[in-house]
Design an enzyme around this catalytic site. Structure first.
Site, PDB file in Angstrom:
ATOM      1  N   ARG A 178       0.674  -1.144  -0.195  1.00 52.26           N
ATOM      2  CA  ARG A 178       0.010  -0.063  -0.095  1.00 52.26           C
ATOM      3  C   ARG A 178       0.940   1.252  -0.103  1.00 52.26           C
ATOM      4  O   ARG A 178       0.630   2.266  -0.653  1.00 52.26           O
ATOM      5  CB  ARG A 178      -0.960  -0.144   1.206  1.00 52.26           C
ATOM      6  CG  ARG A 178      -1.600   1.319   1.472  1.00 52.26           C
ATOM      7  CD  ARG A 178      -2.937   1.361   2.231  1.00 52.26           C
ATOM      8  NE  ARG A 178      -2.776   0.588   3.351  1.00 52.26           N
ATOM      9  CZ  ARG A 178      -1.932   0.756   4.509  1.00 52.26           C
ATOM     10  NH1 ARG A 178      -1.444   1.934   4.454  1.00 52.26           N
ATOM     11  NH2 ARG A 178      -2.173  -0.088   5.512  1.00 52.26           N
ATOM     12  N   TYR A 225     -18.282  14.826 -15.856  1.00 55.47           N
ATOM     13  CA  TYR A 225     -18.569  13.548 -15.598  1.00 55.47           C
ATOM     14  C   TYR A 225     -19.804  13.251 -14.340  1.00 55.47           C
ATOM     15  O   TYR A 225     -19.514  13.921 -13.331  1.00 55.47           O
ATOM     16  CB  TYR A 225     -17.255  12.681 -15.206  1.00 55.47           C
ATOM     17  CG  TYR A 225     -17.358  11.235 -15.106  1.00 55.47           C
ATOM     18  CD1 TYR A 225     -17.674  10.513 -15.992  1.00 55.47           C
ATOM     19  CD2 TYR A 225     -17.297  10.653 -13.893  1.00 55.47           C
ATOM     20  CE1 TYR A 225     -17.875   9.110 -15.790  1.00 55.47           C
ATOM     21  CE2 TYR A 225     -17.390   9.268 -13.655  1.00 55.47           C
ATOM     22  CZ  TYR A 225     -17.771   8.570 -14.599  1.00 55.47           C
ATOM     23  OH  TYR A 225     -18.098   7.067 -14.344  1.00 55.47           O
ATOM     24  N   ASP A 237      -9.035  17.814 -15.127  1.00 53.56           N
ATOM     25  CA  ASP A 237      -9.282  16.207 -15.448  1.00 53.56           C
ATOM     26  C   ASP A 237      -8.938  16.086 -16.697  1.00 53.56           C
ATOM     27  O   ASP A 237      -9.544  16.658 -17.930  1.00 53.56           O
ATOM     28  CB  ASP A 237     -10.784  16.009 -15.137  1.00 53.56           C
ATOM     29  CG  ASP A 237     -11.264  14.468 -15.516  1.00 53.56           C
ATOM     30  OD1 ASP A 237     -10.458  13.801 -16.294  1.00 53.56           O
ATOM     31  OD2 ASP A 237     -12.173  13.974 -14.738  1.00 53.56           O
ATOM     32  N   LYS A 280     -10.006   4.884 -19.083  1.00 49.04           N
ATOM     33  CA  LYS A 280     -10.033   5.637 -20.522  1.00 49.04           C
ATOM     34  C   LYS A 280      -9.077   5.145 -21.313  1.00 49.04           C
ATOM     35  O   LYS A 280      -8.647   4.186 -21.460  1.00 49.04           O
ATOM     36  CB  LYS A 280     -10.925   6.864 -20.548  1.00 49.04           C
ATOM     37  CG  LYS A 280     -12.095   6.898 -19.381  1.00 49.04           C
ATOM     38  CD  LYS A 280     -13.142   6.124 -19.391  1.00 49.04           C
ATOM     39  CE  LYS A 280     -13.927   6.155 -18.149  1.00 49.04           C
ATOM     40  NZ  LYS A 280     -14.337   7.212 -17.536  1.00 49.04           N
TER      41      LYS A 280
HETATM   42  C1  LIG Z   1     -14.843   7.728 -16.353  1.00 49.13           C
HETATM   43  C2  LIG Z   1     -14.328   9.260 -15.824  1.00 49.13           C
HETATM   44  C3  LIG Z   1     -14.222   9.390 -14.216  1.00 49.13           C
HETATM   45  C4  LIG Z   1     -14.387   8.241 -13.500  1.00 49.13           C
HETATM   46  O1  LIG Z   1     -13.211   7.165 -13.809  1.00 49.13           O
HETATM   47  P1  LIG Z   1     -13.537   5.596 -13.086  1.00 49.13           P
HETATM   48  O2  LIG Z   1     -12.459   5.108 -13.687  1.00 49.13           O
HETATM   49  O3  LIG Z   1     -14.827   5.239 -14.114  1.00 49.13           O
HETATM   50  O4  LIG Z   1     -13.763   5.466 -11.654  1.00 49.13           O
HETATM   51  C5  LIG Z   1     -13.738  10.809 -14.359  1.00 49.13           C
HETATM   52  N1  LIG Z   1     -13.444  11.607 -15.063  1.00 49.13           N
HETATM   53  C6  LIG Z   1     -13.880  11.418 -16.282  1.00 49.13           C
HETATM   54  C7  LIG Z   1     -13.800  12.607 -17.288  1.00 49.13           C
HETATM   55  C8  LIG Z   1     -14.444  10.171 -16.806  1.00 49.13           C
HETATM   56  O5  LIG Z   1     -14.601   9.914 -18.174  1.00 49.13           O
END
Ligand SMILES: *Cc1c(COP(=O)(O)O)cnc(C)c1O
Length: 381
Positions: A50, A102, A174, A199
């Site tokens: 961890r 999101y 983000d 993603k």
């Molecule tokens: C999918 C997504 C998230 C969340 O991520 P997870 O891996 O699904 O927890 C946050 N921000 C954006 C822009 C996303 O597309």
């Protein structure tokens, strides 16, 4: 479009040369949860997974250098990364967030952190004045998704960074939609970059992961402290898979961009499509800004159809493209944000933003673009 070839090289070489004993090209996976101490008061640098793991270190060092940051932390999902980052704030603090964002980020802010006393205002972050107007005494940070989700609005990272510096606010971007191959927010003045590694970074719809990258050492230490204290680390096997996936990121992003632009142009001329949202289109309000601050427009295209029933028909009739949530993988995916990814945003708010029942969001994959278009064509017929 100019792609940074040296970045492509660092991506491919990530983790190579890490095992002098064997010379392995592929980075070793260290599944060990704990590590033997050489003697009392001594450590190999690793004590407990961890707190630190060699495979995760290789990944995190690579991610930090790709984003041009000081330190990266790899998490078990994008939401775990965001949640850990939000734990940096205290009850009574306030954050300003993109309204085109999101749905899960909205949900965790409203339904989890709201109860803990962290409040949020949602504004159109493509308008600098709207951010300025939302700043109050207790504002501590600005969190921007650019391009936004699902309408792909573009925020001016450099100008927002200047505004944040003037008001001593933490500036978080983000960067899930563009990745460091196409956009490097820390170099434009952001303090922290967040990714859903699920993603584009992983890119094959087979791995949940998340990333935080801090520009300066002090904040990097703080994020590491929060992650080690709360524990949502990415397991070693998944770290290895993410390293493996990152090797082709530059190549994948290049094809995503090419395919998305071709699909966007095709959609624009289709009689049943009433609007196409893609920053690569000249009539997109963020087109010029995208060209300045990013190396490409990404692989996400949203479009509005003549009616909600036609949107439902497309979801039912696509065959090559999968009707599924998520985005950023090599496989093309399509979704109805109003019902899927953005279901937790109140209807009136959704409709005000333009996330209506006839809006589809397409994650354009790296298949032959003619096949993607042929599938859309038959689904719309
Ligand atoms: C999918 C997504 C998230 C969340 O991520 P997870 O891996 O699904 O927890 C946050 N921000 C954006 C822009 C996303 O597309």
């Amino acid at each position: 479009m100019i792609f940074d070839n040296s970045l492509a090289t660092s991506l491919v070489q990530l983790g190579v040369d890490r095992d002098p004993q064997t010379g392995a090209i592929s980075t070793p996976i260290h599944p060990s949860a704990t590590f033997r101490h050489p003697a009392l008061g001594q450590s190999t640098g690793y004590d407990y997974t961890r707190s630190g793991n060699p495979t995760r270190d290789t990944l995190e060092e690579g991610l930090a250098s790709l984003e041009g940051g000081h330190r990266a932390c790899a998490f078990s999902s994008g939401m775990a990364a965001l949640t850990t980052l939000l734990l940096h704030f205290s009850a009574g603090d306030h954050v300003i967030v993109s309204e085109d964002l999101y749905g899960g980020t909205y949900r965790v802010l409203e339904q989890v952190f709201g109860k803990l006393g962290l409040s949020a205002s949602y504004v159109d972050t493509s308008q600098l004045e709207a951010i300025g107007a939302a700043i109050i005494d207790k504002t501590k940070a600005v969190l921007v998704e650019t391009p936004g989700n699902p309408l792909l609005g573009v925020a001016d990272i450099k100008s927002i960074a200047t505004l944040c510096r003037r008001h001593s606010l933490l500036f978080i971007v983000d960067n899930t939609f563009l990745t460091p191959v196409l956009q490097r927010p820390l170099e434009l003045g952001a303090d922290v970059v967040v990714h859903s590694g699920t993603k584009y970074l992983s890119g094959h719809n087979d791995l949940c992961s998340g990333v935080l990258v801090a520009r300066d050492p002090e904040l990097g230490e703080r994020l590491y402290f929060l992650q080690n204290s709360t524990g949502a680390v990415l397991p070693p096997q998944d770290c290895w898979l993410l390293i493996r996936s990152l090797k082709t990121l530059a190549l994948r992003m290049e094809r995503h961009c090419q395919n998305a632009l071709t699909v966007a142009h095709w959609l624009q001329q289709h009689p049943d499509v009433t609007h196409v949202y893609y920053p690569g289109l000249k009539d997109h309000p963020g087109h010029a800004l995208s060209q300045q601050q990013a190396r490409g427009f990404g692989g996400m295209v949203s479009f509005r159809l003549k009616s909600p029933s036609l949107a439902r028909q497309v979801l039912e009739k696509v065959t090559l493209i999968s009707f599924a949530e998520s985005l950023g993988g090599v496989e093309s995916l399509i979704t109805l944000p109003a019902v899927q990814t953005h279901a937790d945003i109140p209807e009136s708010e959704r409709l005000r933003l333009g996330v209506c029942d006839s809006l589809l969001r397409l994650s354009v994959g790296i298949e032959n673009v003619n096949d993607i278009i042929a599938d859309l064509e038959q689904a719309l017929a």
